[in-house]
Design an enzyme around this catalytic site. Sequence first.
Site, PDB file in Angstrom:
ATOM      1  N   CYS A 141      -3.084  39.490  22.233  1.00 51.12           N
ATOM      2  CA  CYS A 141      -2.417  39.192  23.510  1.00 51.12           C
ATOM      3  C   CYS A 141      -0.915  39.031  23.351  1.00 51.12           C
ATOM      4  O   CYS A 141      -0.204  38.876  24.341  1.00 51.12           O
ATOM      5  CB  CYS A 141      -3.031  37.947  24.135  1.00 51.12           C
ATOM      6  SG  CYS A 141      -4.821  38.110  24.327  1.00 51.12           S
TER       7      CYS A 141
ATOM      8  N   CYS B 224      -8.974  29.256  33.521  1.00 46.74           N
ATOM      9  CA  CYS B 224      -8.932  30.490  32.728  1.00 46.74           C
ATOM     10  C   CYS B 224      -8.063  31.543  33.410  1.00 46.74           C
ATOM     11  O   CYS B 224      -8.141  31.722  34.630  1.00 46.74           O
ATOM     12  CB  CYS B 224     -10.337  31.069  32.568  1.00 46.74           C
ATOM     13  SG  CYS B 224     -11.556  29.880  31.968  1.00 46.74           S
ATOM     14  N   SER B 225      -7.296  32.288  32.613  1.00 43.34           N
ATOM     15  CA  SER B 225      -6.565  33.429  33.162  1.00 43.34           C
ATOM     16  C   SER B 225      -7.570  34.544  33.452  1.00 43.34           C
ATOM     17  O   SER B 225      -8.632  34.612  32.834  1.00 43.34           O
ATOM     18  CB  SER B 225      -5.497  33.895  32.178  1.00 43.34           C
ATOM     19  OG  SER B 225      -6.076  34.282  30.960  1.00 43.34           O
TER      20      SER B 225
ATOM     21  N   HIS C 289      -3.264  38.532  33.564  1.00 47.74           N
ATOM     22  CA  HIS C 289      -3.085  38.645  32.108  1.00 47.74           C
ATOM     23  C   HIS C 289      -3.653  39.967  31.591  1.00 47.74           C
ATOM     24  O   HIS C 289      -4.701  40.005  30.952  1.00 47.74           O
ATOM     25  CB  HIS C 289      -3.766  37.437  31.437  1.00 47.74           C
ATOM     26  CG  HIS C 289      -3.613  37.357  29.954  1.00 47.74           C
ATOM     27  ND1 HIS C 289      -2.546  37.901  29.271  1.00 47.74           N
ATOM     28  CD2 HIS C 289      -4.407  36.774  29.000  1.00 47.74           C
ATOM     29  CE1 HIS C 289      -2.698  37.669  27.973  1.00 47.74           C
ATOM     30  NE2 HIS C 289      -3.809  36.995  27.786  1.00 47.74           N
TER      31      HIS C 289
ATOM     32  N   LYS D  66      -2.159  32.588  34.373  1.00 45.96           N
ATOM     33  CA  LYS D  66      -3.189  31.991  35.221  1.00 45.96           C
ATOM     34  C   LYS D  66      -3.239  32.591  36.627  1.00 45.96           C
ATOM     35  O   LYS D  66      -4.304  32.965  37.115  1.00 45.96           O
ATOM     36  CB  LYS D  66      -2.894  30.484  35.287  1.00 45.96           C
ATOM     37  CG  LYS D  66      -3.847  29.657  36.087  1.00 45.96           C
ATOM     38  CD  LYS D  66      -5.178  29.577  35.413  1.00 45.96           C
ATOM     39  CE  LYS D  66      -6.265  29.307  36.442  1.00 45.96           C
ATOM     40  NZ  LYS D  66      -6.564  30.464  37.295  1.00 45.96           N
TER      41      LYS D  66
END
Lengths: 382, 382
Positions: free
Chosen positions: A83, A204-205, A330, A326
Amino acid sequence: MREVAVIGTGMTKFGELWEQSFRDLFVEAALAAVADAGVDHIDSMLIGTMSGGLFVGQEHVGSLMADYLGMTPIPATRVESACASSGAAFRQAFIEVASGMSDIVLAGGVEKMNDGADVTYALSTAADQEYEVFHGITFPGLYAMIARAHMHRFGTTREQLARVAVKNHQNGARNPKAQFPMKVTIDQVLNSSLVADPLRLLDCSPVTDGAAAVILCPLEMARKFTPNPVKVIGTGQASDSIALHSRADLTVLNAVRRAGENAYKMAGIGPADIHLAEVHDCFTIAEICAIEALGFVEKGQGGKAYDSGLTALDGKIPVNTSGGLKSKGHPVGATGVAQIIEICDQLRGVCDERQVKNARIGLAQNMGGSGGSATVHILQAV
Amino acid sequence: MREVAVIGTGMTKFGELWEQSFRDLFVEAALAAVADAGVDHIDSMLIGTMSGGLFVGQEHVGSLMADYLGMTPIPATRVESACASSGAAFRQAFIEVASGMSDIVLAGGVEKMNDGADVTYALSTAADQEYEVFHGITFPGLYAMIARAHMHRFGTTREQLARVAVKNHQNGARNPKAQFPMKVTIDQVLNSSLVADPLRLLDCSPVTDGAAAVILCPLEMARKFTPNPVKVIGTGQASDSIALHSRADLTVLNAVRRAGENAYKMAGIGPADIHLAEVHDCFTIAEICAIEALGFVEKGQGGKAYDSGLTALDGKIPVNTSGGLKSKGHPVGATGVAQIIEICDQLRGVCDERQVKNARIGLAQNMGGSGGSATVHILQAV
């Protein structure tokens, strides 16, 4: 080394973009960056992608994108650090311009996550395949363990985690590129589905398609192209053990800390000099650990920062004004450069209702896996 | 830019290495390079891997390898350009040292292809997923079309293709690291199984596990570590359309030609000044097209070079003294750095029975897919 500036930025909307392919996304962002910079060519490209192979059955990303951007025969290289892929791509682009090897370099990132792939499996390849993934752990599980450890050691509360999400969605609601631009309440976070205790869905994203690109050139050349270049004054990158179980303290993001120290040292400044930051909030707990590792608060005080409003848009150190991973979304390989774009936009004063007043120096922190790699870049309006 | 030298090399044996994992392979090669260079630390790592995701379910390669090499928290970045991944990693490492950002940098490559993955599918992701792979083409098929076009236009014969394999296996028989160190005859090549007409089994490079690594540092620092550093005098990288059908002439490797021109220009020399070369013979026809693109022979004369012995170990321009991808093996992400190691070993005079006499300047050419990307590096004994 030559001084380096960002002279143009471009990104797609983030979201479930079923009408756009992997290559479409990158080309849209890259063309926008080229147009924004007003350059008539680029000398080289570095592209962050986490897993073209697993998400869309496509490696050789540099060749594909140079081809579809109409930029062959320039060098085009894909960089991967899970990421943190495009944070790392940006750093390589910075080094290439600083070295004198190339003048005008595109640094970008792209990921097409919604295309039928097994996303949870693809993302798990950022963890240790033999000692973590094989035994069934997923990323929500890894970050849940970090959250539990932080709550246990420092008294961080479930509500403080929720306030990270509430703040980021408030910011994201002002960002037209955001995937989930709706506000959420603490109650909504606390009552969303449990994913991995204590983390819930709204901690969670999301799974996102998107691309982002910037154009870099030597600072001394920058004003030929734009009246408001953004100077890169610090870069840092570091690694840590890929597996969470190898770390002395689950709550310390050591790669973030080291990358930050290196970037601060290069810039000749410290955390108190930063006016705003984009940090890697793949989960709410990640933002809390990141602001500690970057020195915005003392170790263990990250949760309390969300009681005081320290990181709010009008706080002392606004964090994730874009909405963060978020709310903005992402697309893993694109995130690092998208963070840098938010900092550039803020320093250029073009962020409309989410604009931070008098922002002159900003920081972008990108992270791979559970913190096995990290990049930190510090940018300054000139 | 600072001048840069290679001061140490290390590689695993190439082959079907069922006892060694992805990480084991890289660590073995990297430790050998560190020991050969005599350095007590490294500042940064660039690692070429084509598809950790599809071959072994592992991305985030930089973090994993820094961890298992015991080198955290240094920056560790994976670079991907299909089969040119470690040629591209070497170039980024060169730029990083040349820039002054880092002094001692490891450039490596690794691929674990024999681990149960669908190798033909994984390799196909180096081609255009939407317009080639989806419709069923594989890499032997793509190179077979290049071979047919070359035979049609230039009268290149089936026997000339076979002579590439015969020559490379002759060299590989003298290389203890080679996967297939047996000699083959023209008859054996011509009678091996048909893979994609006109290419037969012995025209194709094998599926290989392996890793390779080198240590770079500023030239002015090099003699502190070794009496025989090898100076990097030229680097070139270029891209071409990823899909074969987009090219004006199937027989021209345009990315190789452009990368070569850039490397020659930087070095201030031409093809006639090169004493030996490692080129990307993933298939026999690829070597023929590569020696044309690099200017060792006129366009269309590549096949005839194998009638005259031009590229033999005792020829005017020995090519693939290591055995090449064909005999030494082709762990795709490791190949680019393994080629550079052969050039370094030759320039250092440590190649025993395959040593080229009076070799002072060598070239390494690495290529991705059907030529969608290429790197060329020129090295000189100092």
